[in-house]
Design a protein around this motif. Structure first.
Motif, PDB file in Angstrom:
ATOM      1  N   MET A   1       0.995  -0.956   0.004  1.00 16.09           N
ATOM      2  CA  MET A   1       0.168   0.027   0.045  1.00 16.09           C
ATOM      3  C   MET A   1       0.794   1.223  -0.109  1.00 16.09           C
ATOM      4  O   MET A   1       1.530   1.545   0.998  1.00 16.09           O
ATOM      5  CB  MET A   1      -0.896  -0.084   1.199  1.00 16.09           C
ATOM      6  CG  MET A   1      -1.945   0.816   1.226  1.00 16.09           C
ATOM      7  SD  MET A   1      -2.774   1.142   2.882  1.00 16.09           S
ATOM      8  CE  MET A   1      -4.100   0.122   2.581  1.00 16.09           C
ATOM      9  N   SER A   2       0.623   2.012  -0.992  1.00 19.78           N
ATOM     10  CA  SER A   2       1.597   3.404  -0.926  1.00 19.78           C
ATOM     11  C   SER A   2       0.991   4.488  -0.709  1.00 19.78           C
ATOM     12  O   SER A   2      -0.362   4.695  -0.969  1.00 19.78           O
ATOM     13  CB  SER A   2       2.097   3.410  -2.476  1.00 19.78           C
ATOM     14  OG  SER A   2       1.193   3.799  -3.455  1.00 19.78           O
ATOM     15  N   GLU A   3       1.462   5.515   0.104  1.00 14.65           N
ATOM     16  CA  GLU A   3       0.743   6.620   0.474  1.00 14.65           C
ATOM     17  C   GLU A   3       1.195   7.728  -0.407  1.00 14.65           C
ATOM     18  O   GLU A   3       2.394   7.749  -0.953  1.00 14.65           O
ATOM     19  CB  GLU A   3       1.387   6.914   1.905  1.00 14.65           C
ATOM     20  CG  GLU A   3       1.077   6.131   3.164  1.00 14.65           C
ATOM     21  CD  GLU A   3       1.427   6.587   4.321  1.00 14.65           C
ATOM     22  OE1 GLU A   3       1.636   7.881   4.566  1.00 14.65           O
ATOM     23  OE2 GLU A   3       1.677   5.930   5.234  1.00 14.65           O
ATOM     24  N   GLU A   4       0.258   8.509  -0.756  1.00 12.85           N
ATOM     25  CA  GLU A   4       0.679   9.693  -1.995  1.00 12.85           C
ATOM     26  C   GLU A   4       1.261  10.729  -1.061  1.00 12.85           C
ATOM     27  O   GLU A   4       1.073  11.086   0.173  1.00 12.85           O
ATOM     28  CB  GLU A   4      -0.741  10.397  -2.310  1.00 12.85           C
ATOM     29  CG  GLU A   4      -1.549   9.271  -3.208  1.00 12.85           C
ATOM     30  CD  GLU A   4      -2.828   9.853  -4.021  1.00 12.85           C
ATOM     31  OE1 GLU A   4      -2.744  11.050  -4.117  1.00 12.85           O
ATOM     32  OE2 GLU A   4      -3.577   9.132  -3.937  1.00 12.85           O
ATOM     33  N   THR A   5       2.081  11.437  -1.779  1.00 11.82           N
ATOM     34  CA  THR A   5       2.784  12.404  -1.035  1.00 11.82           C
ATOM     35  C   THR A   5       1.754  13.605  -1.147  1.00 11.82           C
ATOM     36  O   THR A   5       1.453  14.153  -2.369  1.00 11.82           O
ATOM     37  CB  THR A   5       4.201  12.848  -2.128  1.00 11.82           C
ATOM     38  OG1 THR A   5       4.883  11.583  -2.289  1.00 11.82           O
ATOM     39  CG2 THR A   5       5.012  14.010  -1.492  1.00 11.82           C
ATOM     40  N   PRO A   6       1.599  14.545  -0.109  1.00  9.61           N
ATOM     41  CA  PRO A   6       0.931  15.582   0.113  1.00  9.61           C
ATOM     42  C   PRO A   6       1.217  16.710  -1.019  1.00  9.61           C
ATOM     43  O   PRO A   6       2.430  16.940  -1.278  1.00  9.61           O
ATOM     44  CB  PRO A   6       0.893  15.983   1.551  1.00  9.61           C
ATOM     45  CG  PRO A   6       1.826  15.321   1.925  1.00  9.61           C
ATOM     46  CD  PRO A   6       2.424  14.325   1.157  1.00  9.61           C
ATOM     47  N   GLU A   7       0.580  17.329  -1.527  1.00  9.49           N
ATOM     48  CA  GLU A   7       0.485  18.460  -2.266  1.00  9.49           C
ATOM     49  C   GLU A   7       1.333  19.627  -1.562  1.00  9.49           C
ATOM     50  O   GLU A   7       0.801  19.895  -0.390  1.00  9.49           O
ATOM     51  CB  GLU A   7      -0.646  18.803  -2.918  1.00  9.49           C
ATOM     52  CG  GLU A   7      -0.553  20.083  -4.146  1.00  9.49           C
ATOM     53  CD  GLU A   7      -0.504  19.524  -5.389  1.00  9.49           C
ATOM     54  OE1 GLU A   7       0.019  20.299  -6.294  1.00  9.49           O
ATOM     55  OE2 GLU A   7      -0.659  18.550  -5.457  1.00  9.49           O
ATOM     56  N   PRO A   8       2.331  20.340  -1.907  1.00  7.88           N
ATOM     57  CA  PRO A   8       2.905  21.257  -1.265  1.00  7.88           C
ATOM     58  C   PRO A   8       1.974  22.472  -1.148  1.00  7.88           C
ATOM     59  O   PRO A   8       1.057  22.777  -2.008  1.00  7.88           O
ATOM     60  CB  PRO A   8       4.195  21.596  -2.143  1.00  7.88           C
ATOM     61  CG  PRO A   8       4.022  21.155  -3.314  1.00  7.88           C
ATOM     62  CD  PRO A   8       3.022  19.989  -2.992  1.00  7.88           C
TER      63      PRO A   8
END
Length: 144
Positions: free
Chosen positions: A1-8
């Motif tokens: 399960m991969s987590e998305e990198t939050p938008e800066p």
């Protein structure tokens, strides 16, 4: 399960605004660094409690101050430079030697809607200096 990198977060200011605010031209490398630091400054501001109600203009001002402070540093951790020749010497001490990006307590207060207040103190004294009429201060004592 991969987590998305939050938008800066969107920065509150641009490198062009920093350039005008600072009053000097930024090199291409400085423009890139300023852009990155402005995003990071926005993130730090947005992490503060109550950030959803902060005035955007104040956020812009504080972002510019934060980034300028960080860019004024030498960036290599040097806190002081001394040079001497013959009977002359000079010393430079850096205010933010590591180039840290931070928010001061005064800036936190401004963001929270508590601008610094100006005040004055009026010392009161009933002292009189004998034989010096020019230092007279009103006294509660009465003379006969």
């Amino acid at each position: 399960m991969s987590e998305e990198t939050p938008e800066p977060p969107a920065p509150y200011a641009t490198w062009q605004q920093l350039q005008v605010y600072w009053g000097r031209s930024l090199s291409t490398d400085e423009q890139a660094r300023a852009t990155d630091l402005l995003v990071r400054a926005a993130r730090r501001i947005n992490e503060l409690p109550g950030s959803e109600s902060f005035d955007p203009g104040t956020c812009e001002d504080i972002s510019l101050d934060m980034v300028k402070r960080a860019m004024l540093s030498r960036g290599d951790g040097v806190t002081e430079v001394s040079a001497s020749m013959a009977d002359m010497s000079g010393t430079q001490r850096f205010i933010n030697p590591a180039g840290n990006l931070y928010i001061t307590s005064q800036e936190r207060a401004r963001l929270a809607g508590n601008p610094p207040a100006a005040f004055s103190l009026m010392p009161t004294s009933n002292a009189r200096v004998p034989m010096n009429p020019w230092t007279y201060q009103q006294s509660s004592q009465t003379e006969d």
